[in-house]
Design a protein around this motif. Structure first.
Motif, short mmCIF file in Angstrom:
data_model
loop_
_atom_site.label_atom_id
_atom_site.label_comp_id
_atom_site.label_asym_id
_atom_site.label_seq_id
_atom_site.Cartn_x
_atom_site.Cartn_y
_atom_site.Cartn_z
N GLN A 12 0.83 -1.21 0.00
CA GLN A 12 0.00 0.00 0.00
C GLN A 12 0.86 1.26 0.00
O GLN A 12 0.56 2.23 -0.71
CB GLN A 12 -0.92 0.01 1.21
N GLU A 13 1.94 1.23 0.76
CA GLU A 13 2.84 2.39 0.80
C GLU A 13 3.45 2.65 -0.57
O GLU A 13 3.46 3.79 -1.07
CB GLU A 13 3.95 2.17 1.83
N LYS A 14 3.92 1.61 -1.22
CA LYS A 14 4.51 1.76 -2.55
C LYS A 14 3.45 2.18 -3.57
O LYS A 14 3.72 3.02 -4.45
CB LYS A 14 5.18 0.46 -2.98
N GLY A 15 2.26 1.63 -3.46
CA GLY A 15 1.17 2.01 -4.36
C GLY A 15 0.79 3.47 -4.21
O GLY A 15 0.53 4.17 -5.20
N LEU A 16 0.77 3.95 -2.97
CA LEU A 16 0.43 5.36 -2.74
C LEU A 16 1.53 6.28 -3.25
O LEU A 16 1.25 7.39 -3.73
CB LEU A 16 0.16 5.60 -1.26
N ALA A 17 2.79 5.83 -3.16
CA ALA A 17 3.88 6.62 -3.71
C ALA A 17 3.72 6.75 -5.24
O ALA A 17 3.91 7.83 -5.81
CB ALA A 17 5.22 6.01 -3.35
N VAL A 18 3.37 5.64 -5.90
CA VAL A 18 3.14 5.67 -7.34
C VAL A 18 1.93 6.55 -7.66
O VAL A 18 1.94 7.32 -8.62
CB VAL A 18 2.97 4.24 -7.90
N ALA A 96 0.55 9.62 5.81
CA ALA A 96 1.12 10.85 5.26
C ALA A 96 1.01 10.85 3.73
O ALA A 96 0.67 11.88 3.13
CB ALA A 96 2.57 10.99 5.69
N LEU A 97 1.28 9.71 3.11
CA LEU A 97 1.16 9.62 1.65
C LEU A 97 -0.29 9.80 1.22
O LEU A 97 -0.56 10.45 0.20
CB LEU A 97 1.68 8.27 1.16
N ALA A 102 -4.33 13.14 -1.39
CA ALA A 102 -5.62 13.84 -1.33
C ALA A 102 -5.46 15.32 -1.69
O ALA A 102 -6.28 15.87 -2.43
CB ALA A 102 -6.22 13.70 0.07
N VAL A 103 -4.40 15.95 -1.21
CA VAL A 103 -4.16 17.35 -1.53
C VAL A 103 -3.91 17.51 -3.03
O VAL A 103 -4.46 18.42 -3.67
CB VAL A 103 -2.97 17.90 -0.70
#
Length: 158
Positions: A12-18, A96-97, A102-103
């Motif tokens: 999930q962390e890597k997916g959100l970074a992408v 945080a990601l 979202a922003v």
């Protein structure tokens, strides 16, 4: 089971970074006014969101299997102690990601709506400019009417 939790949260962390990178790319494409590229980027974003949602569903199932009666990942963190601290750290980065995504998504949304409004206003302006000013420009048959007002002579007595 704890390894499965860590793997899932890591994905999930890597997916959100992408996702953040894709959203930033979409923003640059919006500012560059390249609608075909924006469409392609949007499809990639939607597919990534679908995959992230599937990971969340899988995480929920792993949480329920890891700690019976657990309703959220916080319940697992409380039960794990020191290993839970590592998971909590990863979850903070994920949160945080998510906030950054979202922003960025909100910025993209505002820009897309502003561009749509600008295009709509430009089309309205162009339509007003090309529409005939008078009502009697065309006849009922679609031909240009040739109405020449008759000369009138006014006679008055003084």
């Amino acid at each position: 089971m704890f390894e499965k939790l860590m793997e899932n949260v890591g994905r999930q962390e890597k997916g959100l970074a992408v996702l953040l990178e894709l959203l930033q790319e979409e923003f640059s494409l919006l500012t560059g006014r390249d609608p075909k590229a924006v469409t392609g980027c949007e499809f990639s974003i939607q597919e990534l969101l679908r995959q992230l949602a599937a990971e969340r569903v899988a995480l929920r199932a792993v949480v329920k299997a890891t700690v019976p009666g657990a309703r959220s990942l916080k319940d697992v963190l409380a039960a794990r102690g020191e290993a839970g601290a590592l998971l909590a750290e990863v979850m903070e980065r994920v949160d945080a990601l998510e906030q950054r995504c979202a922003v960025q998504a909100e910025k993209n949304s505002h820009l897309a709506m502003a561009l749509a409004d600008q295009s709509r206003n430009m089309l309205d302006f162009l339509h007003k400019q090309i529409q005939p000013k008078g009502n009697a420009t065309y006849s009922q048959r679609g031909r240009v009417s040739s109405s020449h007002p008759e000369a009138a002579l006014f006679r008055g007595r003084s």
